[in-house]
Write an enzyme that holds these catalytic residues in place. Structure first.
Site, mmCIF file in Angstrom:
data_model
loop_
_atom_site.group_PDB
_atom_site.id
_atom_site.type_symbol
_atom_site.label_atom_id
_atom_site.label_comp_id
_atom_site.label_asym_id
_atom_site.label_seq_id
_atom_site.Cartn_x
_atom_site.Cartn_y
_atom_site.Cartn_z
ATOM 1 N N ASP A 5 2.516 -6.676 4.853
ATOM 2 C CA ASP A 5 2.434 -5.614 5.858
ATOM 3 C C ASP A 5 1.166 -5.802 6.686
ATOM 4 O OD1 ASP A 5 1.002 -5.001 3.392
ATOM 5 O OD2 ASP A 5 0.537 -3.062 4.295
ATOM 6 N N ASN A 26 -6.442 -6.242 1.384
ATOM 7 C CA ASN A 26 -6.983 -6.619 0.076
ATOM 8 C C ASN A 26 -6.127 -7.638 -0.670
ATOM 9 O OD1 ASN A 26 -9.344 -5.108 0.255
ATOM 10 N ND2 ASN A 26 -8.291 -3.245 -0.359
ATOM 11 N N HIS A 41 3.642 -0.704 2.169
ATOM 12 C CA HIS A 41 2.857 -1.795 1.584
ATOM 13 C C HIS A 41 3.747 -2.842 0.908
ATOM 14 C CE1 HIS A 41 -1.277 -2.774 1.412
ATOM 15 N NE2 HIS A 41 -1.596 -2.340 0.222
ATOM 16 N N ASN A 63 -3.894 -5.596 -4.789
ATOM 17 C CA ASN A 63 -5.290 -6.014 -4.623
ATOM 18 C C ASN A 63 -5.707 -7.136 -5.563
ATOM 19 O OD1 ASN A 63 -5.175 -3.911 -2.854
ATOM 20 N ND2 ASN A 63 -6.679 -2.633 -3.880
#
Length: 195
Positions: free
Chosen positions: A98, A119, A24, A73
């Site tokens: 990513d 997100n 991530h 997020n």
């Protein structure tokens, strides 16, 4: 200060050493590479981000390379704050992130579009009110078997992937430079042909 040659490049990821090597966080691996190319250190910024500023090539475009201090997020607040602080529109924003729907070791460049369930992108679109920013999408592939995507992205790259990862990071940083110097279409032609 003119913003004519200025680009904001944001690397998405989660803060702290525990997340640093996660799939991530590939966006922040790329921003680290860009800061190194500029020979610039990251410093705290009032927008709840860390920024490094400079040029990679003398006379070339100026970059503000930034990593939000927030979790992925909720990246939108710092990103919107940075755009306002530097007087930039979303069209001068490049987000490096990513991408599950692209195989590992593959890059795709695009401008605009939806968030595709990502997100971090969802929050940036909501906070800036625009999907029109540029994206450097670094493929991480789909999770194996029945593993949940949310678990997969928070794992570190595999030993096999780590052999190739430095090249992916360099290629993604090159892609950011290409967008800023040659424009998206030329960058896509070069990057998408290579992968």
């Amino acid at each position: 200060m003119s913003t004519a040659d200025l680009w904001l490049v944001v690397g998405l990821g989660n803060p702290g050493p525990g997340y640093a090597a996660n799939r991530h966080n590939i966006g922040q691996m790329v921003t680290a590479e860009l800061a190194e190319r500029m020979r610039a250190a990251f410093r705290s910024h009032k927008t709840n981000a860390r920024v490094a500023e400079g040029r990679i090539v003398p006379g070339g475009p100026r970059f503000v390379v930034a990593n939000p201090n927030t979790y992925m997020n909720v990246s939108g607040g710092p990103v919107n704050g940075l755009l306002k602080f530097y007087g930039l529109t979303p069209e001068r924003l490049i987000v490096v992130h990513d991408e599950l729907d692209i195989p590992f070791d593959t890059l795709k460049l695009k401008q605009g579009g939806g968030h595709g369930g990502h997100n971090g992108l969802r929050d940036i679109i909501a906070a800036t009110g625009s999907p029109d920013f540029l994206r450097v999408r670094a493929g991480i592939g789909r999770p194996p078997g029945r593993m949940q995507a949310a678990d997969f992205v928070l794992q570190n790259f595999s030993a096999e992937e780590r052999k190739t990862l430095p090249n992916v990071i360099v290629d993604a940083a090159d892609a950011v430079e290409l967008i800023a110097t040659d424009g998206l279409t030329a960058a896509q032609l070069k990057v998408h042909t290579a992968s």
